[in-house]
Design a protein around this motif. Structure first.
Motif, PDB file in Angstrom:
ATOM      1  N   GLY A 127      13.342   1.013 -12.657  1.00 34.81           N
ATOM      2  CA  GLY A 127      12.084   1.062 -13.388  1.00 34.81           C
ATOM      3  C   GLY A 127      10.880   0.714 -12.546  1.00 34.81           C
ATOM      4  N   ASP A 128      11.094   0.091 -11.374  1.00 33.85           N
ATOM      5  CA  ASP A 128       9.989  -0.202 -10.472  1.00 33.85           C
ATOM      6  C   ASP A 128       9.518   1.077  -9.779  1.00 33.85           C
ATOM      7  OD1 ASP A 128      10.000  -2.914 -11.005  1.00 33.85           O
ATOM      8  OD2 ASP A 128      11.248  -3.447  -9.289  1.00 33.85           O
ATOM      9  N   THR A 129       8.313   1.010  -9.228  1.00 37.79           N
ATOM     10  CA  THR A 129       7.743   2.122  -8.457  1.00 37.79           C
ATOM     11  C   THR A 129       7.384   1.621  -7.070  1.00 37.79           C
ATOM     12  OG1 THR A 129       6.834   3.219 -10.423  1.00 37.79           O
ATOM     13  CG2 THR A 129       5.857   3.796  -8.302  1.00 37.79           C
ATOM     14  N   LEU A 130       7.725   2.395  -6.056  1.00 41.97           N
ATOM     15  CA  LEU A 130       7.383   2.064  -4.673  1.00 41.97           C
ATOM     16  C   LEU A 130       6.491   3.161  -4.121  1.00 41.97           C
ATOM     17  CD1 LEU A 130       7.843   0.241  -2.148  1.00 41.97           C
ATOM     18  CD2 LEU A 130       9.707   1.796  -1.536  1.00 41.97           C
ATOM     19  N   VAL A 131       5.334   2.758  -3.571  1.00 38.55           N
ATOM     20  CA  VAL A 131       4.401   3.698  -2.963  1.00 38.55           C
ATOM     21  C   VAL A 131       4.437   3.512  -1.454  1.00 38.55           C
ATOM     22  CG1 VAL A 131       2.009   4.474  -2.805  1.00 38.55           C
ATOM     23  CG2 VAL A 131       2.905   3.632  -4.998  1.00 38.55           C
ATOM     24  N   LEU A 132       4.854   4.559  -0.749  1.00 39.84           N
ATOM     25  CA  LEU A 132       4.838   4.580   0.710  1.00 39.84           C
ATOM     26  C   LEU A 132       3.670   5.463   1.127  1.00 39.84           C
ATOM     27  CD1 LEU A 132       8.648   5.156   1.376  1.00 39.84           C
ATOM     28  CD2 LEU A 132       7.413   2.982   1.516  1.00 39.84           C
ATOM     29  N   ALA A 133       2.684   4.868   1.786  1.00 41.82           N
ATOM     30  CA  ALA A 133       1.456   5.621   2.036  1.00 41.82           C
ATOM     31  C   ALA A 133       0.968   5.387   3.458  1.00 41.82           C
ATOM     32  CB  ALA A 133       0.371   5.203   1.037  1.00 41.82           C
ATOM     33  N   GLY A 134       0.631   6.470   4.119  1.00 37.35           N
ATOM     34  CA  GLY A 134      -0.035   6.371   5.401  1.00 37.35           C
ATOM     35  C   GLY A 134       0.877   6.488   6.595  1.00 37.35           C
ATOM     36  N   SER A 135       0.275   6.327   7.756  1.00 34.39           N
ATOM     37  CA  SER A 135       0.984   6.489   9.018  1.00 34.39           C
ATOM     38  C   SER A 135       1.718   5.201   9.378  1.00 34.39           C
ATOM     39  CB  SER A 135      -0.010   6.838  10.129  1.00 34.39           C
ATOM     40  OG  SER A 135      -0.966   5.793  10.269  1.00 34.39           O
ATOM     41  N   ILE A 136       2.508   5.281  10.435  1.00 33.85           N
ATOM     42  CA  ILE A 136       3.224   4.111  10.945  1.00 33.85           C
ATOM     43  C   ILE A 136       2.848   3.914  12.401  1.00 33.85           C
ATOM     44  CG2 ILE A 136       5.139   4.333   9.313  1.00 33.85           C
ATOM     45  CD1 ILE A 136       6.721   5.711  11.563  1.00 33.85           C
ATOM     46  N   SER A 137       2.972   2.695  12.881  1.00 36.15           N
ATOM     47  CA  SER A 137       2.674   2.436  14.290  1.00 36.15           C
ATOM     48  C   SER A 137       3.790   2.999  15.163  1.00 36.15           C
ATOM     49  CB  SER A 137       2.500   0.935  14.535  1.00 36.15           C
ATOM     50  OG  SER A 137       3.616   0.210  14.061  1.00 36.15           O
ATOM     51  N   SER A 138       3.490   3.164  16.442  1.00 31.88           N
ATOM     52  CA  SER A 138       4.381   3.893  17.347  1.00 31.88           C
ATOM     53  C   SER A 138       5.711   3.194  17.592  1.00 31.88           C
ATOM     54  CB  SER A 138       3.678   4.123  18.693  1.00 31.88           C
ATOM     55  OG  SER A 138       3.306   2.887  19.281  1.00 31.88           O
ATOM     56  N   ASP A 139       5.781   1.871  17.366  1.00 32.22           N
ATOM     57  CA  ASP A 139       7.035   1.178  17.653  1.00 32.22           C
ATOM     58  C   ASP A 139       7.946   1.047  16.434  1.00 32.22           C
ATOM     59  OD1 ASP A 139       5.416  -0.561  16.319  1.00 32.22           O
ATOM     60  OD2 ASP A 139       5.678  -2.240  17.684  1.00 32.22           O
ATOM     61  N   ILE A 140       7.565   1.665  15.325  1.00 35.44           N
ATOM     62  CA  ILE A 140       8.432   1.714  14.144  1.00 35.44           C
ATOM     63  C   ILE A 140       9.207   3.023  14.183  1.00 35.44           C
ATOM     64  CG2 ILE A 140       8.432   1.929  11.618  1.00 35.44           C
ATOM     65  CD1 ILE A 140       6.181  -0.005  11.493  1.00 35.44           C
ATOM     66  N   PRO A 141      10.501   3.010  13.854  1.00 36.66           N
ATOM     67  CA  PRO A 141      11.272   4.260  13.867  1.00 36.66           C
ATOM     68  C   PRO A 141      10.592   5.337  13.042  1.00 36.66           C
ATOM     69  CG  PRO A 141      12.725   2.383  13.520  1.00 36.66           C
ATOM     70  CD  PRO A 141      11.326   1.850  13.459  1.00 36.66           C
ATOM     71  N   ASP A 142      10.527   6.555  13.586  1.00 36.11           N
ATOM     72  CA  ASP A 142       9.795   7.613  12.891  1.00 36.11           C
ATOM     73  C   ASP A 142      10.519   8.119  11.655  1.00 36.11           C
ATOM     74  OD1 ASP A 142      11.824   9.039  14.094  1.00 36.11           O
ATOM     75  OD2 ASP A 142      10.521  10.136  15.466  1.00 36.11           O
ATOM     76  N   ASP A 143      11.720   7.618  11.418  1.00 33.45           N
ATOM     77  CA  ASP A 143      12.434   7.981  10.187  1.00 33.45           C
ATOM     78  C   ASP A 143      12.450   6.826   9.188  1.00 33.45           C
ATOM     79  OD1 ASP A 143      14.181   6.244  11.486  1.00 33.45           O
ATOM     80  OD2 ASP A 143      15.971   7.425  11.025  1.00 33.45           O
ATOM     81  N   ILE A 144      11.501   5.885   9.310  1.00 37.90           N
ATOM     82  CA  ILE A 144      11.537   4.693   8.462  1.00 37.90           C
ATOM     83  C   ILE A 144      11.391   5.038   6.985  1.00 37.90           C
ATOM     84  CG2 ILE A 144       9.059   4.255   8.719  1.00 37.90           C
ATOM     85  CD1 ILE A 144      11.911   1.650   8.379  1.00 37.90           C
TER      86      ILE A 144
END
Length: 301
Positions: A127-144
């Motif tokens: 029932g919760d909602t998760l919003v993933l928004a925006g870019s990621i920094s270069s040292d975070i896995p690009d498939d995060i």
């Protein structure tokens, strides 16, 4: 509860001047400092509409402390992970003849801190909602983003993704509740230029066939088009108004959509109307729209 994630928040330093001349000294006529980041913007607009949410993400150094202070001062509820080294980035926005931005890089995020965020996300309930928004920094896995949706699969959690390129494309198979590309980002996914509602709808249907439940395509001053999970195409124009600041308008649209969807108990047309109202209201003002700003635009639609 709605949770928003901002991997690389910023302290936004916004300056206004009549003209900007590269290579010369320019003097600001007005300046503001805001907490920045797409997830933060979504949460703050939700708060303005009396819908609780919690901000997740990373902060570091004196800039990170100020991001959190300003977020809380504007009604936000935060649970940021504090990094031991570095500083959260500062983004410079220059509003003159045109809008110009210089975005900082952001701090290094160690693996153990990233795992701490994933542990937070694991506590979400059905029932919760998760919003993933925006870019990621270069040292975070690009498939995060993909990792997160995979962890949440089958748990009854609505996921909203507002991202571009592979960050967006690779999560669609996990059936996110809502994705929000703009018309240019949508065209880039399929290497085409989109000019008409019909062309936009064709591409939106392809994303829906790949797994996306609702596809909300923002069209700037032309409003938005929504391909709903009910198979219907909803289309609304933006109201007339003067563009003051486009930063945060798309995030406000996401917040308005979620607010409208909740208030109407799932009416997609109402969700779109609230989305355009919130997005337009923010675009017509210096910063994120207040409840009164949004109500005024809503009444004009």
């Amino acid at each position: 509860m709605i949770y928003t994630v901002t991997f690389n928040p910023s302290l936004d330093y916004v300056v206004h001047m009549k003209t900007f001349t590269a290579g010369d000294i320019n003097r600001a006529e007005q300046e503001m400092i805001y907490p920045g980041g797409k997830g933060i913007n979504v949460s703050l607009v939700l708060g303005n509409l009396h819908i609780p949410s919690k901000m997740l993400g990373f902060i570091a150094g004196f800039t990170g402390r100020e991001i959190e202070r300003l977020a809380k001062a504007n009604g936000g509820d935060t649970d940021f992970i504090v990094l031991d080294e570095g500083c959260s980035r500062i983004n410079l926005k220059v509003s003159a003849d045109d809008e110009t931005a210089v975005n900082g890089m952001g701090p290094h995020i160690p693996e153990e801190k990233l795992q701490a965020l994933l542990t937070q996300i694991d506590t979400l309930k059905a029932g919760d909602t998760l919003v993933l928004a925006g870019s990621i920094s270069s040292d975070i896995p690009d498939d995060i983003y993909e990792q997160i949706l995979k962890r949440l699969q089958g748990r009854g959690i609505r996921v909203v993704v507002d991202a571009t390129g592979d960050l967006l494309k690779n999560v669609i198979k996990y059936k996110p509740f809502l994705i929000k590309p703009n018309n240019f980002e949508l065209g880039e996914l399929f290497s085409v230029d989109l000019h008409t509602d019909e062309e936009i709808t064709v591409c939106a249907k392809q994303l829906q066939a790949m797994g996306a439940r609702n596809v909300l395509v923002s069209l700037g001053g032309d409003g938005a088009l929504l391909l709903g999970e009910d198979g219907q195409v909803y289309r609304r124009q933006s109201p007339n108004g003067t563009l003051v600041n486009s930063v945060g308008a798309g995030d406000s649209m996401v917040a308005g959509f979620l607010a409208g969807f909740e208030a109407s108990k799932g009416d997609l047309n109402e969700a779109l109307k609230m989305g355009i109202s919130a997005g337009s209201a923010s675009a017509f003002h210096e910063w994120l729209a207040t409840e009164d700003d949004i109500k005024e635009v809503y009444a004009a639609l």
